[in-house]
Every structure is written in C-alpha cells, then in structure tokens.
Design a protein around this motif. Structure first.
Motif, PDB file in Angstrom:
ATOM      1  N   THR A 157       1.346 -48.700 -14.542  1.00  0.00           N
ATOM      2  CA  THR A 157       1.719 -50.096 -14.795  1.00  0.00           C
ATOM      3  C   THR A 157       0.510 -50.956 -14.423  1.00  0.00           C
ATOM      4  OG1 THR A 157       2.633 -50.297 -12.576  1.00  0.00           O
ATOM      5  CG2 THR A 157       4.203 -49.811 -14.326  1.00  0.00           C
ATOM      6  N   LEU A 158       0.407 -52.100 -15.065  1.00  0.00           N
ATOM      7  CA  LEU A 158      -0.751 -52.956 -14.815  1.00  0.00           C
ATOM      8  C   LEU A 158      -0.467 -53.881 -13.624  1.00  0.00           C
ATOM      9  CD1 LEU A 158      -1.576 -53.890 -18.517  1.00  0.00           C
ATOM     10  CD2 LEU A 158      -2.773 -52.242 -17.054  1.00  0.00           C
ATOM     11  N   PRO A 159      -1.530 -54.331 -12.918  1.00  0.00           N
ATOM     12  CA  PRO A 159      -1.336 -55.275 -11.816  1.00  0.00           C
ATOM     13  C   PRO A 159      -0.632 -56.536 -12.319  1.00  0.00           C
ATOM     14  CG  PRO A 159      -3.616 -54.506 -11.898  1.00  0.00           C
ATOM     15  CD  PRO A 159      -2.948 -54.003 -13.131  1.00  0.00           C
ATOM     16  N   GLU A 160       0.224 -57.104 -11.456  1.00  0.00           N
ATOM     17  CA  GLU A 160       0.959 -58.308 -11.856  1.00  0.00           C
ATOM     18  C   GLU A 160       0.133 -59.544 -11.547  1.00  0.00           C
ATOM     19  OE1 GLU A 160       5.054 -58.449 -10.495  1.00  0.00           O
ATOM     20  OE2 GLU A 160       5.206 -56.305 -11.021  1.00  0.00           O
ATOM     21  N   THR A 161      -0.362 -60.167 -12.599  1.00  0.00           N
ATOM     22  CA  THR A 161      -1.183 -61.376 -12.450  1.00  0.00           C
ATOM     23  C   THR A 161      -1.281 -62.063 -13.806  1.00  0.00           C
ATOM     24  OG1 THR A 161      -3.403 -62.186 -11.948  1.00  0.00           O
ATOM     25  CG2 THR A 161      -3.270 -59.954 -12.786  1.00  0.00           C
ATOM     26  N   ASP A 162      -1.478 -63.388 -13.767  1.00  0.00           N
ATOM     27  CA  ASP A 162      -1.716 -64.114 -15.015  1.00  0.00           C
ATOM     28  C   ASP A 162      -3.203 -64.161 -15.340  1.00  0.00           C
ATOM     29  OD1 ASP A 162       0.981 -64.632 -15.285  1.00  0.00           O
ATOM     30  OD2 ASP A 162       0.866 -66.486 -14.102  1.00  0.00           O
ATOM     31  N   THR A 163      -4.021 -63.735 -14.399  1.00  0.00           N
ATOM     32  CA  THR A 163      -5.477 -63.707 -14.613  1.00  0.00           C
ATOM     33  C   THR A 163      -5.806 -62.619 -15.636  1.00  0.00           C
ATOM     34  OG1 THR A 163      -5.772 -64.379 -12.328  1.00  0.00           O
ATOM     35  CG2 THR A 163      -7.690 -63.417 -13.403  1.00  0.00           C
ATOM     36  N   PRO A 164      -6.742 -62.905 -16.560  1.00  0.00           N
ATOM     37  CA  PRO A 164      -7.110 -61.855 -17.519  1.00  0.00           C
ATOM     38  C   PRO A 164      -7.639 -60.611 -16.810  1.00  0.00           C
ATOM     39  CG  PRO A 164      -8.114 -63.970 -18.128  1.00  0.00           C
ATOM     40  CD  PRO A 164      -7.480 -64.166 -16.788  1.00  0.00           C
ATOM     41  N   LEU A 165      -7.230 -59.463 -17.296  1.00  0.00           N
ATOM     42  CA  LEU A 165      -7.724 -58.198 -16.742  1.00  0.00           C
ATOM     43  C   LEU A 165      -8.995 -57.791 -17.476  1.00  0.00           C
ATOM     44  CD1 LEU A 165      -4.300 -56.300 -16.705  1.00  0.00           C
ATOM     45  CD2 LEU A 165      -5.469 -57.292 -14.722  1.00  0.00           C
ATOM     46  N   VAL A 166      -9.859 -57.095 -16.784  1.00  0.00           N
ATOM     47  CA  VAL A 166     -10.966 -56.390 -17.433  1.00  0.00           C
ATOM     48  C   VAL A 166     -10.713 -54.914 -17.162  1.00  0.00           C
ATOM     49  CG1 VAL A 166     -13.451 -55.940 -17.417  1.00  0.00           C
ATOM     50  CG2 VAL A 166     -12.612 -58.293 -17.246  1.00  0.00           C
ATOM     51  N   GLY A 167     -10.605 -54.137 -18.224  1.00  0.00           N
ATOM     52  CA  GLY A 167     -10.222 -52.740 -18.059  1.00  0.00           C
ATOM     53  C   GLY A 167     -11.297 -51.771 -18.517  1.00  0.00           C
ATOM     54  N   ASP A 168     -11.720 -50.900 -17.599  1.00  0.00           N
ATOM     55  CA  ASP A 168     -12.549 -49.758 -17.979  1.00  0.00           C
ATOM     56  C   ASP A 168     -11.579 -48.667 -18.436  1.00  0.00           C
ATOM     57  OD1 ASP A 168     -14.093 -47.491 -18.203  1.00  0.00           O
ATOM     58  OD2 ASP A 168     -14.974 -47.615 -16.199  1.00  0.00           O
ATOM     59  N   MET A 169     -11.509 -48.480 -19.758  1.00  0.00           N
ATOM     60  CA  MET A 169     -10.587 -47.482 -20.332  1.00  0.00           C
ATOM     61  C   MET A 169     -11.345 -46.303 -20.922  1.00  0.00           C
ATOM     62  SD  MET A 169      -7.563 -49.718 -22.073  1.00  0.00           S
ATOM     63  CE  MET A 169      -6.894 -51.144 -21.227  1.00  0.00           C
ATOM     64  N   SER A 170     -12.494 -46.001 -20.328  1.00  0.00           N
ATOM     65  CA  SER A 170     -13.352 -44.960 -20.906  1.00  0.00           C
ATOM     66  C   SER A 170     -12.616 -43.648 -21.148  1.00  0.00           C
ATOM     67  CB  SER A 170     -14.553 -44.696 -19.996  1.00  0.00           C
ATOM     68  OG  SER A 170     -15.391 -45.829 -19.947  1.00  0.00           O
ATOM     69  N   SER A 171     -11.717 -43.286 -20.235  1.00  0.00           N
ATOM     70  CA  SER A 171     -11.118 -41.957 -20.388  1.00  0.00           C
ATOM     71  C   SER A 171      -9.648 -41.987 -20.792  1.00  0.00           C
ATOM     72  CB  SER A 171     -11.311 -41.137 -19.113  1.00  0.00           C
ATOM     73  OG  SER A 171     -10.932 -41.882 -17.984  1.00  0.00           O
ATOM     74  N   ASP A 172      -9.107 -43.162 -21.149  1.00  0.00           N
ATOM     75  CA  ASP A 172      -7.747 -43.104 -21.712  1.00  0.00           C
ATOM     76  C   ASP A 172      -7.515 -44.048 -22.900  1.00  0.00           C
ATOM     77  OD1 ASP A 172      -7.571 -45.458 -20.224  1.00  0.00           O
ATOM     78  OD2 ASP A 172      -5.759 -44.863 -19.125  1.00  0.00           O
ATOM     79  N   ILE A 173      -8.613 -44.580 -23.445  1.00  0.00           N
ATOM     80  CA  ILE A 173      -8.464 -45.414 -24.646  1.00  0.00           C
ATOM     81  C   ILE A 173      -7.837 -44.563 -25.761  1.00  0.00           C
ATOM     82  CG2 ILE A 173     -10.811 -44.903 -25.574  1.00  0.00           C
ATOM     83  CD1 ILE A 173      -9.703 -48.447 -25.623  1.00  0.00           C
ATOM     84  N   PHE A 174      -6.955 -45.134 -26.524  1.00  0.00           N
ATOM     85  CA  PHE A 174      -6.261 -44.457 -27.647  1.00  0.00           C
ATOM     86  C   PHE A 174      -5.276 -43.369 -27.195  1.00  0.00           C
ATOM     87  CE2 PHE A 174     -10.382 -45.635 -29.824  1.00  0.00           C
ATOM     88  CZ  PHE A 174      -9.860 -46.760 -30.442  1.00  0.00           C
ATOM     89  N   SER A 175      -5.027 -43.264 -25.880  1.00  0.00           N
ATOM     90  CA  SER A 175      -4.067 -42.240 -25.433  1.00  0.00           C
ATOM     91  C   SER A 175      -2.664 -42.813 -25.323  1.00  0.00           C
ATOM     92  CB  SER A 175      -4.485 -41.672 -24.079  1.00  0.00           C
ATOM     93  OG  SER A 175      -4.276 -42.626 -23.046  1.00  0.00           O
ATOM     94  N   ARG A 176      -2.558 -44.138 -25.320  1.00  0.00           N
ATOM     95  CA  ARG A 176      -1.257 -44.797 -25.172  1.00  0.00           C
ATOM     96  C   ARG A 176      -1.405 -46.251 -25.618  1.00  0.00           C
ATOM     97  NH1 ARG A 176      -1.163 -45.427 -18.495  1.00  0.00           N
ATOM     98  NH2 ARG A 176      -3.178 -46.471 -18.360  1.00  0.00           N
ATOM     99  N   PRO A 177      -0.311 -46.884 -26.011  1.00  0.00           N
ATOM    100  CA  PRO A 177      -0.394 -48.300 -26.393  1.00  0.00           C
ATOM    101  C   PRO A 177      -0.789 -49.150 -25.188  1.00  0.00           C
ATOM    102  CG  PRO A 177       1.687 -47.326 -27.114  1.00  0.00           C
ATOM    103  CD  PRO A 177       1.050 -46.344 -26.177  1.00  0.00           C
ATOM    104  N   ILE A 178      -1.511 -50.236 -25.448  1.00  0.00           N
ATOM    105  CA  ILE A 178      -1.876 -51.133 -24.356  1.00  0.00           C
ATOM    106  C   ILE A 178      -1.568 -52.587 -24.736  1.00  0.00           C
ATOM    107  CG2 ILE A 178      -3.628 -49.948 -22.958  1.00  0.00           C
ATOM    108  CD1 ILE A 178      -5.718 -50.795 -24.929  1.00  0.00           C
ATOM    109  N   PRO A 179      -1.090 -53.380 -23.761  1.00  0.00           N
ATOM    110  CA  PRO A 179      -0.851 -54.800 -24.045  1.00  0.00           C
ATOM    111  C   PRO A 179      -2.193 -55.545 -24.029  1.00  0.00           C
ATOM    112  CG  PRO A 179      -0.259 -54.300 -21.771  1.00  0.00           C
ATOM    113  CD  PRO A 179      -0.787 -53.027 -22.365  1.00  0.00           C
ATOM    114  N   VAL A 180      -2.862 -55.549 -25.166  1.00  0.00           N
ATOM    115  CA  VAL A 180      -4.226 -56.091 -25.255  1.00  0.00           C
ATOM    116  C   VAL A 180      -4.282 -57.524 -24.751  1.00  0.00           C
ATOM    117  CG1 VAL A 180      -6.099 -56.676 -26.857  1.00  0.00           C
ATOM    118  CG2 VAL A 180      -4.835 -54.539 -27.139  1.00  0.00           C
ATOM    119  N   ASP A 181      -3.225 -58.301 -25.018  1.00  0.00           N
ATOM    120  CA  ASP A 181      -3.268 -59.722 -24.644  1.00  0.00           C
ATOM    121  C   ASP A 181      -3.320 -59.956 -23.137  1.00  0.00           C
ATOM    122  OD1 ASP A 181      -0.711 -58.782 -24.371  1.00  0.00           O
ATOM    123  OD2 ASP A 181       0.274 -60.568 -25.144  1.00  0.00           O
ATOM    124  N   ARG A 182      -3.079 -58.932 -22.337  1.00  0.00           N
ATOM    125  CA  ARG A 182      -3.253 -59.064 -20.884  1.00  0.00           C
ATOM    126  C   ARG A 182      -4.734 -58.976 -20.475  1.00  0.00           C
ATOM    127  NH1 ARG A 182       0.438 -57.242 -17.087  1.00  0.00           N
ATOM    128  NH2 ARG A 182      -1.089 -58.287 -15.779  1.00  0.00           N
TER     129      ARG A 182
END
Ligand code: PLP
Length: 359
Positions: A157-182
């Motif tokens: 689960t993603l951290p709970e915050t209204d601040t935009p996240l920056v995500g290093d997804m090097s090893s799980d990109i395309f492995s699951r849906p992501i809420p891009v707008d976060r």
C-alpha cells in the motif's frame, strides 16, 4: 540444458521478444538495415518511440498531464534528477528508507535540498516496510522505492499523504496497476522488468516542473526532454525498441492487471516452499511486505555450511542467478513478469529435494 534465469537484473525477457529483437538486429522493418544502424530521426524509429510512449500510457493509465520519457543514465541518475528538478535548496522532501537504493537516492537528493527521512527499516537490515509514521505537510514530494530489489520487500500500500509521491519502480514497473495520479514522478531502469539495460522510463507530472530557481543543465532538465520527445540527444535506440516489444508482450498477456495473478501465483509457490521448509527461512520479517518480484531467503541457523552445495544444486538444475546480493546474503529468486511459472516450479523442486536430503 535449459537455463532458468533468476537474475535480478539485467534479467529475463520473454522468449518471443528475444526472437523479434534478434531479427531486428539483422534487419529492421524491411529497411535493408539493422535497428542498430538507423537514424533516431528516421520515420521508422519515430514510430517505435511513439508506440513505446503510447504503450506506457495505455498499460499504466498515464494521462496527458504527464510526460513519458525514455532517458539514459539508469535509475541512479533519477536519484539526483528528481531532486534537481523539484527541490530548491531550502525546500524539504520526505524519503522512506527501505534499502540500498533508497539510501543512495537520499544521498543524492541532499546535494540539492533538505531531506527528511520519514521512516527507515535500517534497524532490522531492511527486512520490512515501515508503517504508521507521520508525514508532515509542506514537503515537496515523498520518495519511495516501491520494490526493494536487493532485500526483497515491496510496498503493498502507498504512504498516506496528499503530497505527490516520487516512486523508484525499477523492479516492479508493469507488474501491477498503479494509481499514477498519486505520483509526481515514476522512474524505472529498464533492465529488471521492462527491457535491456540502457534506458530508463520516467513519467513526470508536467505542472511540477519549472519551479526551482537553480539553473539545470539541458540534459538533466525534464522539460527539455519533454519538449524534444526524448530525442534532445541520441536516445538509446535499441533498449527502447526492446522495451517497446516487451510492453507489446505485456499487452498481449492482457495488460498489467493480468500480470497480477500470474505474479502472485509464482510468488506463492516460492514463499510456500520457504515457509514449509525445514532448511530455509525468509528474509522479510513481515510476510505482508514480501516482494512479488524478488523472493529472498536464507539457510536456517546451523545449516549455513550448505551454502555452496545449495548453489551447486541450483546450477545443476539450470537455475541461474540465485545468489543473493552481497549486502543481503543468502538467495534471491527474481521472478519478474517474463519468468514462467514452470521455471519457478523447477526451483521449488530443487529446494524441496535439497531440504529432504539435508534436514
Ligand atoms: C537496479 C535498481 C536501481 C539502479 O538502477 P541503474 O539503472 O543501474 O542505475 C535503482 N533502484 C532500484 C529499485 C533498482 O532495482
């Protein structure tokens, strides 16, 4: 002998992608030339770029508010580029430290602004994902490493915050849906779950750019790459092409959502074997945090002397790349999107037979 490639990266790619890539090296698109020798400004390569971007947008659900970039310099360059582009000297960014890659990202960000370490799992050798920490308001962004390739933990689960996240997804990109707008920025080196080494996917929310006061060299300025559609300089043509083929393959499997049950089934196979084993134990203390991409495990205390013998048994069965990262030790089965479940079964059989013989 068939090799089952469990390497953490550069990593396994779909066999069909390998065939198409090999053919394109000989001749691309009936052009009488190899993909390796055509201009990045040729209409044939521009079509590849356009399809690659369209596939990223379609597979992950990325809106026009975001730029989609294919850059060089690896995920490691994004450690400083995200801070350089988003963080002024007096601004603060929050970082969750969940392993080697987060630690490196923090070090680089400190060159450009203030870093607040919101939480860390370093106290237990990064064997869990921190939870229940406060995220103050006023941060420019909150950086997380969604999957910790080395230790084998993953944010479920993603951290709970209204601040935009920056995500290093090097090893799980395309492995699951992501809420891009976060996210303000998502970045991923290709060589884990997307393609060959040499290209880094960056998805960046355009309205966050142009706010810092420092001068940014053109090559490190996301706006320059957005304006020039990733061709400000010569882009990594071949890695982009192979990544595009891999994305086509993901789409043909049914898209990112269809990868989830497949990845869950593979992960369950390995983790069930670890949990039932008299010989092995998992590295990640909170089982909910276990990575679906990199399953890490150790020999139980008293059995460590079997290390070389276990690696030899893996090798004899064709299971390659099982040795854990030097900072984590033990074993790591990287079971990315393209890893067939039949290969995971081969590994699990080796683990079971080895345990039956030695425990
Ligand atoms: C591999 C990896 C990196 C480093 O990627 P490079 O492309 O080698 O710079 C960064 N973050 C994560 C999560 C990784 O798995």
């Amino acid at each position: 002998m068939k090799i089952h490639n469990f390497s953490a990266g550069p990593a396994i790619l779909p066999a069909s992608v390998m065939e198409e890539a090999a053919a394109a090296v000989r001749e691309f698109n009936g052009m009488g030339m190899s993909i390796l020798e055509i201009s990045h400004r040729s209409k044939q390569f521009i079509a590849v770029m356009e399809e690659a971007e369209a596939l990223v947008r379609e597979l992950l659900g990325v809106s026009d508010e975001y730029g989609v970039l294919f850059l060089s310099g690896g995920a490691s360059s994004q450690f400083f580029m995200c801070a350089m582009n988003l963080l002024d000297a007096e601004d603060t960014a929050g970082y969750v430290n969940t392993g080697t890659w987060s630690t490196k990202a923090i070090k680089e960000a400190k060159l450009f602004g203030q870093v607040k370490e919101l939480a860390s799992s370093k106290d237990k050798n990064f064997s869990y994902i921190p939870k229940g920490y406060d995220i103050p308001t006023g941060l420019k962004y909150v950086h997380i490493t969604t999957n910790n390739t080395i230790y084998g933990s993953q944010f479920q689960t993603l951290p709970e915050t209204d601040t935009p996240l920056v995500g290093d997804m090097s090893s799980d990109i395309f492995s699951r849906p992501i809420p891009v707008d976060r996210f303000g920025i998502i970045y991923a080196g290709a060589q884990k779950n997307m393609g060959p080494a040499g290209v880094t996917l960056v998805i960046v929310r355009k309205d966050l750019l142009g706010k810092v006061t420092r001068a940014i060299p053109s090559m490190l300025d996301y706006r320059v790459h957005i304006e020039n559609e990733s061709s400000f300089n010569t882009p990594p043509v071949f890695p982009i092409y192979v990544s595009m083929l891999t994305m086509r393959w993901v789409k043909a499997q049914g898209g990112v959502a269809a990868m989830v049950p497949l990845n869950e089934a593979k992960a369950k196979l390995v983790y069930d074997e670890i949990d039932a084993s008299p010989l092995f134990t998992g590295v990640i203390s909170d089982v909910a945090d276990r990575s679906r991409m990199n399953a890490t495990f150790l020999l139980k205390p008293g059995y460590e002397h079997l290390d070389a013998e276990f690696l030899a048994a893996c090798k004899a069965a064709g299971c390659d790349g099982m040795k854990g990262h030097r900072s984590a030790g033990g074993y790591r089965a990287s079971i990315y999107n393209s890893m067939p479940i039949a290969s995971v079964q081969v590994l699990v059989d080796v683990m079971r037979e080895f345990a039956a013989k030695h425990a």
